[in-house]
Design a protein around this motif. Structure first.
Motif, PDB file in Angstrom:
ATOM      1  N   THR A 113      32.206  52.414  14.032  1.00  0.00           N
ATOM      2  CA  THR A 113      33.641  51.185  13.119  1.00  0.00           C
ATOM      3  C   THR A 113      32.748  50.024  13.253  1.00  0.00           C
ATOM      4  O   THR A 113      32.360  48.935  12.531  1.00  0.00           O
ATOM      5  CB  THR A 113      34.401  51.216  13.352  1.00  0.00           C
ATOM      6  N   ALA A 114      32.614  48.890  14.011  1.00  0.00           N
ATOM      7  CA  ALA A 114      32.473  47.919  14.451  1.00  0.00           C
ATOM      8  C   ALA A 114      31.268  47.214  13.957  1.00  0.00           C
ATOM      9  O   ALA A 114      30.780  46.093  13.725  1.00  0.00           O
ATOM     10  CB  ALA A 114      32.274  47.561  16.528  1.00  0.00           C
TER      11      ALA A 114
ATOM     12  N   LEU B 196      29.061  49.012  11.572  1.00  0.00           N
ATOM     13  CA  LEU B 196      29.160  49.077  10.252  1.00  0.00           C
ATOM     14  C   LEU B 196      30.328  47.915   9.743  1.00  0.00           C
ATOM     15  O   LEU B 196      29.767  47.153   8.574  1.00  0.00           O
ATOM     16  CB  LEU B 196      30.063  50.497   9.468  1.00  0.00           C
ATOM     17  N   PHE B 197      31.324  47.284  10.013  1.00  0.00           N
ATOM     18  CA  PHE B 197      31.968  46.043   9.442  1.00  0.00           C
ATOM     19  C   PHE B 197      32.450  44.177  10.914  1.00  0.00           C
ATOM     20  O   PHE B 197      31.120  44.944  11.530  1.00  0.00           O
ATOM     21  CB  PHE B 197      32.784  46.631  10.022  1.00  0.00           C
TER      22      PHE B 197
END
Length: 59
Positions: free
Chosen positions: A55-56, A58-59
């Motif tokens: 998640t980190a 990708l964002f």
């Protein structure tokens, strides 16, 4: 060129005998559970850390 044929036969009798004569394992002969609470905890920790890392990234 050497040509090989596909053989669709059963196993030889001496091999088949070894598998059929063996006693089947029973579920009551276990010493302990196959999956412990520590195994579940470690899996969840690894899963959550990978999810946070992905998640980190990708964002």
């Amino acid at each position: 060129m050497m040509r090989r044929t596909l053989v669709l036969t059963d196993m030889p009798p001496h091999v088949r005998r070894q598998h059929t004569d063996a006693p089947l394992p029973d579920k009551q002969g276990r010493v302990g559970p196959a999956v412990t609470a520590a195994d579940v905890r470690e899996f969840l920790m690894a899963y959550c850390s990978c999810l946070v890392a992905a998640t980190a990234f990708l964002f």
